[in-house]
Motif scaffolding. Structure first.
Motif, PDB file in Angstrom:
ATOM      1  N   ARG A   1     -13.674   1.224   1.877  1.00 24.68           N
ATOM      2  CA  ARG A   1     -12.960   1.105   0.682  1.00 24.68           C
ATOM      3  C   ARG A   1     -13.722   0.864  -0.520  1.00 24.68           C
ATOM      4  O   ARG A   1     -14.855  -0.154  -0.009  1.00 24.68           O
ATOM      5  CB  ARG A   1     -11.765   0.151   0.479  1.00 24.68           C
ATOM      6  CG  ARG A   1     -11.019   0.483   1.746  1.00 24.68           C
ATOM      7  CD  ARG A   1      -9.955   1.565   1.601  1.00 24.68           C
ATOM      8  NE  ARG A   1     -10.275   2.427   2.167  1.00 24.68           N
ATOM      9  CZ  ARG A   1      -9.960   3.756   2.165  1.00 24.68           C
ATOM     10  NH1 ARG A   1      -9.005   4.044   1.729  1.00 24.68           N
ATOM     11  NH2 ARG A   1     -10.485   4.842   2.926  1.00 24.68           N
TER      12      ARG A   1
ATOM     13  N   VAL B   1       0.759  -1.284   0.072  1.00 24.47           N
ATOM     14  CA  VAL B   1       0.028  -0.028  -0.185  1.00 24.47           C
ATOM     15  C   VAL B   1       1.100   1.275   0.171  1.00 24.47           C
ATOM     16  O   VAL B   1       1.946   1.133   0.497  1.00 24.47           O
ATOM     17  CB  VAL B   1      -0.975  -0.056   1.262  1.00 24.47           C
ATOM     18  CG1 VAL B   1      -1.775  -1.121   1.297  1.00 24.47           C
ATOM     19  CG2 VAL B   1      -0.084   0.089   2.217  1.00 24.47           C
TER      20      VAL B   1
ATOM     21  N   LYS C   1      -4.465   3.640   8.403  1.00 21.90           N
ATOM     22  CA  LYS C   1      -5.177   2.310   8.783  1.00 21.90           C
ATOM     23  C   LYS C   1      -4.912   1.730   9.900  1.00 21.90           C
ATOM     24  O   LYS C   1      -5.505   0.865  10.452  1.00 21.90           O
ATOM     25  CB  LYS C   1      -5.367   1.354   7.359  1.00 21.90           C
ATOM     26  CG  LYS C   1      -4.509   0.561   7.395  1.00 21.90           C
ATOM     27  CD  LYS C   1      -4.748  -0.658   6.455  1.00 21.90           C
ATOM     28  CE  LYS C   1      -4.938  -2.080   6.816  1.00 21.90           C
ATOM     29  NZ  LYS C   1      -4.212  -2.623   7.479  1.00 21.90           N
TER      30      LYS C   1
ATOM     31  N   TYR D   1     -10.959  -1.671  -4.634  1.00 18.98           N
ATOM     32  CA  TYR D   1      -9.842  -1.725  -3.627  1.00 18.98           C
ATOM     33  C   TYR D   1      -9.525  -3.163  -3.221  1.00 18.98           C
ATOM     34  O   TYR D   1      -8.617  -3.705  -2.956  1.00 18.98           O
ATOM     35  CB  TYR D   1     -10.017  -0.891  -2.189  1.00 18.98           C
ATOM     36  CG  TYR D   1      -8.977  -0.769  -1.347  1.00 18.98           C
ATOM     37  CD1 TYR D   1      -7.992   0.030  -1.293  1.00 18.98           C
ATOM     38  CD2 TYR D   1      -8.951  -1.878  -0.249  1.00 18.98           C
ATOM     39  CE1 TYR D   1      -6.857   0.110  -0.359  1.00 18.98           C
ATOM     40  CE2 TYR D   1      -7.845  -1.901   0.852  1.00 18.98           C
ATOM     41  CZ  TYR D   1      -6.772  -1.010   0.456  1.00 18.98           C
ATOM     42  OH  TYR D   1      -5.758  -0.907   1.403  1.00 18.98           O
TER      43      TYR D   1
ATOM     44  N   GLU E   1      -1.335   5.641   3.061  1.00 19.39           N
ATOM     45  CA  GLU E   1      -2.572   4.904   3.431  1.00 19.39           C
ATOM     46  C   GLU E   1      -2.225   3.668   4.516  1.00 19.39           C
ATOM     47  O   GLU E   1      -3.040   3.545   5.296  1.00 19.39           O
ATOM     48  CB  GLU E   1      -2.693   4.059   2.040  1.00 19.39           C
ATOM     49  CG  GLU E   1      -3.911   3.136   2.209  1.00 19.39           C
ATOM     50  CD  GLU E   1      -4.321   2.534   0.745  1.00 19.39           C
ATOM     51  OE1 GLU E   1      -5.340   2.407   0.454  1.00 19.39           O
ATOM     52  OE2 GLU E   1      -3.330   2.127   0.414  1.00 19.39           O
TER      53      GLU E   1
END
Length: 157
Positions: free
Chosen positions: A109, A89, A97, A113, A93
């Motif tokens: 998402r 990723v 998360k 995704y 990002e």
């Protein structure tokens, strides 16, 4: 006249992935977070060609910190760094998360995704108590992708 068999054997004996080997898909699936070639193995799952221009990071889909809890079974802890729990990723990002449980993150998402990261679409699998099932289903998706990446002679029945 090209020595492909010798090159394959040299690659296998040094722990490298050999694209023309019958074992190539299993070699990739056997990669863990601690392997030096983990980033390379994960990059096989994506179509991008700009690996040097964007800050991609190896992400644990089910966050590493989840497995520190005393409530998590030891056999699940042992699977934390499994290839099927990893994705590439963008760095920002990944940091965004970290604090969010996977099931909550994935609900935010788009379907693209999930497809891009080969994540099972069943939300029931996004819970830690279904971690083993998640790994099994994601391995199926990863295997299908790797069968597209590697030559047809590497496909397993």
């Amino acid at each position: 006249d090209f020595p492909i068999a010798q090159l394959d054997e040299a690659a296998r004996s040094s722990g490298r992935v050999s694209a023309s080997s019958q074992d190539s898909i299993e070699n990739v699936l056997g990669t863990t977070y601690a392997n030096d070639n983990c980033f390379l193995a994960l990059s096989l799952l994506y179509d991008e060609r700009n690996w040097g221009t964007i800050d991609y990071q190896i992400d644990h889909l089910f966050a590493r910190d989840l497995f520190k809890s005393r409530n998590v079974r030891e056999d699940l802890r042992a699977l934390r760094d499994d290839f099927a729990n990893l994705a590439l990723v963008i760095g920002i990002e990944n940091s965004g998360k970290r604090e969010v449980p996977l099931n909550e993150w994935l609900k935010t998402r788009p379907a693209e995704y999930l497809r891009r990261h080969l994540i099972p679409s069943d939300p029931a699998l996004w819970m830690l108590d279904r971690f083993e099932d998640f790994l099994l289903e994601r391995r199926k998706l990863i295997r299908a992708r790797l069968q597209q990446v590697f030559p047809s002679e590497t496909r397993t029945p």
